[in-house]
Write a protein that holds these residues in place. Sequence first.
Motif: not given
Length: 409
Positions: A201-202, A276-280, A299-301, A335-338
């Motif tokens: 999840h995000f 994944v962090l979403l920070a728009p 955690t990538p963002y 989110y899909q690519s390790e």
Amino acid sequence: MNKKLLIIGFVWPEPKSSAAGSRMMQLIAFFQSEGYSVSFASACAKSDNAFDLSTIGVDRITIKLNHSSFDDFALQLNPDVVLFDRFMTEEQFGWRITEQCPEAIKILDTEDLHFLRRARLQAFKDEKAVSNDYIFNDTTKREIASIYRCDLSLIISKAEMQLLEQMFKIDSSLLLYLPFLIDPISEEQQQTCSTFEERQHFISIGNFLHEPNYNALLYLKETIWKGIRQRLPKAQLHNYGAYASQKVDQLHNENEGFLIKGFALDVGDVMQQSKVLLAPIRFGAGLKGKLFDAMQNGTPYVTTTIGAEGVVEDAEQDFVCDVAEEFIDYAVELYQSESLWTTQQKMGFQILNTQFSKTNFEVQFNDRLHVVCKDLESHRQKNFIGQVLQHHTLQSTKFMSKWIEAKNS
């Protein structure tokens, strides 16, 4: 004899609710490590999320606005250093410190440049680019005047340092670049972070009272998440933050996978559960604490130019996206690519360890304090504009405050 630090807080620090709260705790830890006894005073009411400063040996004092009782308190404490938490507290209490404790070093912690935040907000609402017409607002004059009246101002972002030095020609002797003070992330810590496969999840996170965060939440709800969800129908977005109001809670929709989770008791825990962090972030200033929380927990963002300001030196990075479609595309790919996810995770650790080394900045801060303290009189004489502003502001704010006090008595 211990040196004494008085912090005048705009609010009581809430490190679990805001980046500003974490920043304040870092500053307190620094001064304590240098042998200072710390007193924290604020006129603000304490919230349930406020950190109990007494547990770390900090004296807590409730003070009043526009009241001469502060004069007696300051005179009795007689601090060596006074730290103003944001320019508003310097406006309220700076002249009193000057009168009662003239030898105290006055430091302003800007947190971020409020005038820049205001300029970007107004330009965003007007759907225009940020120009000098927006930058030169009333808050700008107040905040820069406060910087000049202090002996040293702590600036959290390189971008904001550049703005102050180049556009406003403020002498570098009055400014110190001091970002978040982050402990290095060791190889062992990096290896113990949850793996790509262990996460799902995000996540988004941020104090909902902060307007840039609430705007970002709406942008996620109305635009970003719809695009991601179309391509990842089983994914969820977990939105965390303090002070979720009814209008925030009403955004919760389980069928859409858009979940309002409220206050995060342990940011590290929820970050390490998330992929994944979403920070728009579309307006604001300073450093974004959520990005640091993410990097510390591997955690990538995906963020925007405003979000990455002061953190990412190369704004051309793929994870910096200002266009909604590009933001969605990269978020789905991440989110899909390790392999992409792992590469960005390592980059986050590298950013923290190379650009935000706690030890380096603490040494620089300590060195600057010694320089100012060694010859405070000379330091102030070189700041003539500060002397002028101190003279006039001292008179105007002093008598306005005395008028308010008399009116209220």
